[in-house]
Motif scaffolding. Structure first.
Motif, short mmCIF file in Angstrom:
data_model
loop_
_atom_site.label_atom_id
_atom_site.label_comp_id
_atom_site.label_asym_id
_atom_site.label_seq_id
_atom_site.Cartn_x
_atom_site.Cartn_y
_atom_site.Cartn_z
N GLY A 99 0.82 -1.20 0.00
CA GLY A 99 0.00 0.00 0.00
C GLY A 99 0.85 1.25 0.00
O GLY A 99 0.56 2.23 -0.70
N VAL A 100 1.93 1.21 0.77
CA VAL A 100 2.81 2.38 0.84
C VAL A 100 3.38 2.68 -0.54
O VAL A 100 3.32 3.81 -1.03
CB VAL A 100 3.93 2.14 1.87
CG1 VAL A 100 4.94 3.29 1.83
CG2 VAL A 100 3.37 1.98 3.27
N THR A 128 2.26 1.68 -3.50
CA THR A 128 1.21 2.11 -4.42
C THR A 128 0.87 3.57 -4.21
O THR A 128 0.77 4.35 -5.17
CB THR A 128 -0.06 1.25 -4.21
OG1 THR A 128 0.31 -0.12 -4.21
CG2 THR A 128 -1.06 1.50 -5.32
N GLY A 129 0.69 3.94 -2.94
CA GLY A 129 0.34 5.33 -2.64
C GLY A 129 1.40 6.30 -3.12
O GLY A 129 1.10 7.31 -3.77
N VAL A 130 2.66 5.96 -2.82
CA VAL A 130 3.75 6.86 -3.23
C VAL A 130 3.82 6.95 -4.75
O VAL A 130 3.99 8.03 -5.31
CB VAL A 130 5.09 6.36 -2.65
CG1 VAL A 130 6.26 7.11 -3.26
CG2 VAL A 130 5.09 6.53 -1.13
#
Lengths: 275, 311, 291
Positions: free
Chosen positions: B262-263, B265-267
């Motif tokens: 998730g980290v 993907t978000g970045v």
């Protein structure tokens, strides 16, 4: 001879409603159009029976409502009251994509060619039929779609050549000069099989040579018997092209007649050039 | 090791099929769809239900069924596009996503409730049982080629031309006799159909189908694949799917937390917004496009314009 | 009596949703930025302060601190995310991608740092039920209803009468060419994000007090807020307040008479029907704006 030439751009079943160029039925008639935006009355009773096979000029000062008239006639914009009929059908406020398929084509003041498509595709897009544009058919009947697409490309090629862009047909529209984009915009209307063309300031922003090329194209369209309504600020173009002129001010037709008659009236000249 | 690589390949190919059509939706109609995982999940359950009830596990039958179900479902969820656009459709698609998956969870007699369905027979094609990872790859590759071929075909045909035009100017498209809304719904249904097919393949490989795997975060992951890869090109979703679907495996190899997915993907999404609006593939295509524009405008100025025309 | 209880419970739920929507509406209505990370940013504030205390009188201090933190976070998000993107001239779809990225990032980081177990503020004094006739009401219920009403009204009054509100409306009526420019504009939009986030924080805190939350609450919180705002008519405080209350009542009614499983499905479907019948929302402020 002219009738033969014009037929090149239409195809069986494509322009079903238009038998226009032989006279009669693809007449554009506006009756008692009114339109207000908020508290401002933009069109205040526009009545006109567009004469077939003739170039009619629509002139008037800025803000007179000329483009609004185009929007009302070409579909999409619904008048508050009044009707528009084309080819004996009521087209008042019907969506633009329906009206244009009936053979009533319009161009835009700001040209609006598709920059990411080449010239030929710009025209082929306008020439393509509803059947070709069906996703189901494209996937399930690839052969027939490809064949239909070939026909539209043929129509498009002729349209592109008609306006003299034949040598640039593979160039992206976005890379064309402004003058060529304006010609391409007219070619698109031919590709859709328009018998009646509404041209919104086709000569604006063109140099003398561009204007001459444009007038040549309009002249040939007129000779073919197409009906043209022309918004134009360049009065030389209006004088040379139009057999008839409507003078519009604040949503009303103030005068109607030959260019010489209308331009001779000093009070109109004052309105037009004044203050 | 070879097993991991095969699994990664299978995941990437499956997700590529699932988001390929979505890239057309995002790229040409500029609509963000956050319900792709729901259709993907419905495809999954089509296989799970048919297989666990011993109806059939033959992909040649299940896939067409999933195409019909996924297509109809997408039609229902896509029809609002005639009235809604932009932010409104984002929210509507999230609502559809929730309703479909929650409906599936609640419909326990079919879906098996929150735990879902598992332990059914392996898929087959005309009696050939697809068991090993390599078998799956043999099945996936032709399907992917077929799907990609159809999309390339659509893009080359008048429909695709209209899509390109729609992305630029809907009014000018209408003046050409083409209604943008129908195009939008068409691509949307195509995207959903492909997602449903991918769902069948996904579940036939994993041998489980659980509604929780097809939630909103999965939809966000799927649209991220498109956005990171680049929505305007067909290669984009592959890049996105390859990278983001295999990410958990890479992280696992280096023993990093699963939350890192998730980290990252978000970045990546933030980086796309700031630096690469057209995604990774956009880098290449925009360069090619600029070249073509540049060359042609040079040509245009050197060629003597012909007067009149050659009629 | 029974019906009345359901109605009142529904109004309480609706009031909490109303707070969620109020904050989102302020941000969306003013900036037109579809702030998907809305709930996520609020969740950050919530989890930061739950480490202080969850129960007893210190919990009140924690909530107070959370309010300040959410104000700061809201302004921060505008300053380091949206303002730079606007400066880069990114169109709204791209800004949405950034917001989605932030939400995804937060949603991974929070359960990573904190446990994914449900947590809730437990404040006995707020949850002690008293009876009015046969209707059971807790002080929290009163606080939710009164709080959402008071906050909605004061926000409305501020927008209508204060200098801040006038400048806000100048920006809203013309996002690009607002008469309020430069640093002043940044300050106002920054405060919009700060206040919106803080209002949303109050709503989420009340939800924490009446039930419990897990670190995935953010998506549904944003989604409910967004649905209520669009369903009520973007920019219309009255519209979204009415929709929020109706939402709560329908959800509570459906929970009782149909089932808890189907209740939220029913409300979501109701939203879809509403927005398809009236794409501009219940109370349209869009027509006023375009004229």
């Amino acid at each position: 001879m002219t009738a033969e030439k014009a037929l090149v751009f239409s195809r069986a079943g494509h322009v079903s409603h238009s038998t226009g160029r032989d006279g009669g039925s693809s007449r554009l008639v506006a009756r008692g159009l009114f339109k207000r935006f908020g508290s401002q009355e933009v069109i205040a009773g526009f009545d006109h029976d567009l004469e077939p096979g003739v170039v009619t000029g629509l002139v008037g000062p800025n803000g007179a409502g000329k483009t609004t008239i185009f929007n009302l006639l070409s579909g999409g914009l619904k008048p508050d009251s009044g009707t528009v009929t084309f080819a004996d059908q009521d087209v008042t406020g019907r969506p633009m994509h329906v009206v244009s398929r009936m053979g009533l084509g319009r161009s835009f003041q700001d040209v609006r060619v598709f920059p990411a498509l080449d010239c030929l595709d710009n025209c082929a897009l306008y020439a393509q039929t509803v059947r070709e544009t069906s996703l189901v058919r494209t996937l399930l009947m690839p052969r027939s779609t490809a064949r239909l697409s070939g026909v539209s490309r043929q129509v498009a090629t002729e349209a592109v050549e008609f306006v003299g862009l034949g040598s640039k047909k593979d160039n992206l529209a976005g890379s064309l000069s402004y003058a060529d984009q304006k010609l391409l915009a007219i070619a698109r209307l031919l590709a859709i099989g328009a018998t009646t063309l509404l041209l919104d300031e086709p000569a604006s922003g063109l140099d003398r040579r561009g204007v001459e090329k444009l007038m040549e194209v309009i002249r040939r369209l007129r000779d073919e018997g197409r009906t043209i309504l022309l918004i134009e600020h360049n009065l030389d173009v209006v004088r040379e092209m139009c057999q008839k002129v409507l003078f519009l001010d604040r949503g009303r037709v103030l005068a109607e007649g030959t260019p010489d008659d209308v331009f001779a009236r000093t009070e109109l000249a004052e309105l037009y050039f004044g203050a | 090791m070879i097993y991991i690589i095969q699994t990664i390949v299978i995941y990437s190919l499956t997700y590529s099929i699932a988001v390929m059509g979505l890239s057309l939706v995002v790229g040409y109609s500029q609509i963000f769809v956050l319900s792709q995982a729901a259709v993907f999940g419905v495809g999954s359950f089509t296989y799970a239900v048919m297989s666990s009830r011993n109806i059939t596990s033959d992909l040649l039958i299940v896939i067409p069924v999933a195409i019909v179900i996924g297509g109809l479902l997408s039609l229902v969820t896509g029809l609002p596009l005639f009235r809604l656009g932009g932010d409104y459709y984002i929210v509507a698609s999230l609502a559809f996503q929730y309703v479909i998956i929650q409906g599936l969870v609640n419909w326990t007699s079919v879906s098996g409730g929150p735990p879902g369905l598992f332990g059914f027979s392996s898929p087959s094609i005309l009696g050939w049982n697809i068991t090993s990872n390599m078998d799956f790859i043999y099945v996936l590759v032709p399907i992917l080629v077929l799907a990609l071929g159809s999309l390339l075909w659509v893009r080359r045909m008048p429909y695709g031309r209209a899509l390109v035009a729609m992305a630029d100017d809907e009014a000018a498209l209408a003046a050409g006799g083409v209604k943008a809304d129908s195009l939008r719904v068409g691509v949307f249904v195509l995207a959903g159909t492909l997602a449903a097919v991918a769902g069948v393949l996904f579940t036939s490989f994993l041998n489980v189908a659980s509604p929780g795997d097809y939630g909103i975060s999965e939809s966000i992951l799927m649209i991220s694949m498109v956005l990171v890869g680049g929505s305007r090109s067909l290669i984009g979703p592959f890049i996105g799917a390859l990278f983001l679907s295999s990410l958990p495996y890479w992280l696992n190899l280096v023993n990093w937390s699963v939350y890192m997915t998730g980290v990252v993907t978000g970045v990546l999404l933030l980086l796309v917004a700031f630096f690469l609006p057209d995604g990774v593939a956009g880098l290449a295509t925009s360069w090619v496009h600029r070249r073509r524009m540049h060359e042609q405008s040079r040509q245009a100025s050197s060629v003597e314009p012909s007067l009149g025309g050659q009629s | 009596m029974y019906y009345l209880q359901v109605l009142i419970n529904g109004l309480v739920t609706g009031s909490i949703y109303g707070l969620a929507a109020l904050g989102f509406n302020l941000i969306y209505g003013t900036t037109k930025i579809f702030h998907v990370a809305y709930g996520s940013v609020i969740m950050v504030a919530l989890y930061l302060v739950t480490s202080i205390s969850l129960t007893g009188s210190t919990a009140y201090w924690a909530v107070g601190a959370g309010l300040l933190i959410s104000l700061a976070l809201g302004a921060l998000v505008y300053a380091i995310l949206y303002a730079p993107l606007e400066k880069l001239g990114r169109p709204r779809p791209i800004i949405f991608i950034a917001s989605l990225g932030l939400a995804t990032l937060i949603e991974a980081v929070i359960p990573w740092i904190y446990s994914p177990q449900p947590l809730s503020f437990y404040l006995p004094s707020l949850n002690t039920v008293f009876f009015v006739g046969h209707i059971a009401i807790s002080p929290l219920d009163v606080a939710a209803v009164a709080g959402s009403l008071v906050l909605s009204l004061s926000l409305w009054a501020i927008i209508k009468w204060s200098k801040f509100g006038r400048q806000l409306r100048a920006i809203t009526s013309n996002v690009e060419l607002g008469s309020v420019m430069g640093a002043r504009r940044g300050l106002i939009l920054g405060s919009v994000f700060a206040i919106g986030t803080a209002i949303g924080f109050i709503g989420l805190t009340m939800q924490t007090m009446s039930s419990s939350v897990t670190p995935v609450i953010d998506v549904s919180y944003t989604l409910i807020a967004a649905m209520i705002v669009l369903g009520g008519g973007a920019g219309s405080l009255v519209g979204s307040y009415v929709v929020a209350l109706a939402w709560g009542v329908i959800q509570n009614g459906a929970t009782l008479w149909v089932s808890a499983d189907w209740a939220s499905v029913i409300v979501y479907v109701a939203f879809l029907v509403l927005i398809l019948i009236r794409p501009v929302g219940l109370v349209s402020s869009i027509s006023k704006r375009t004229l």
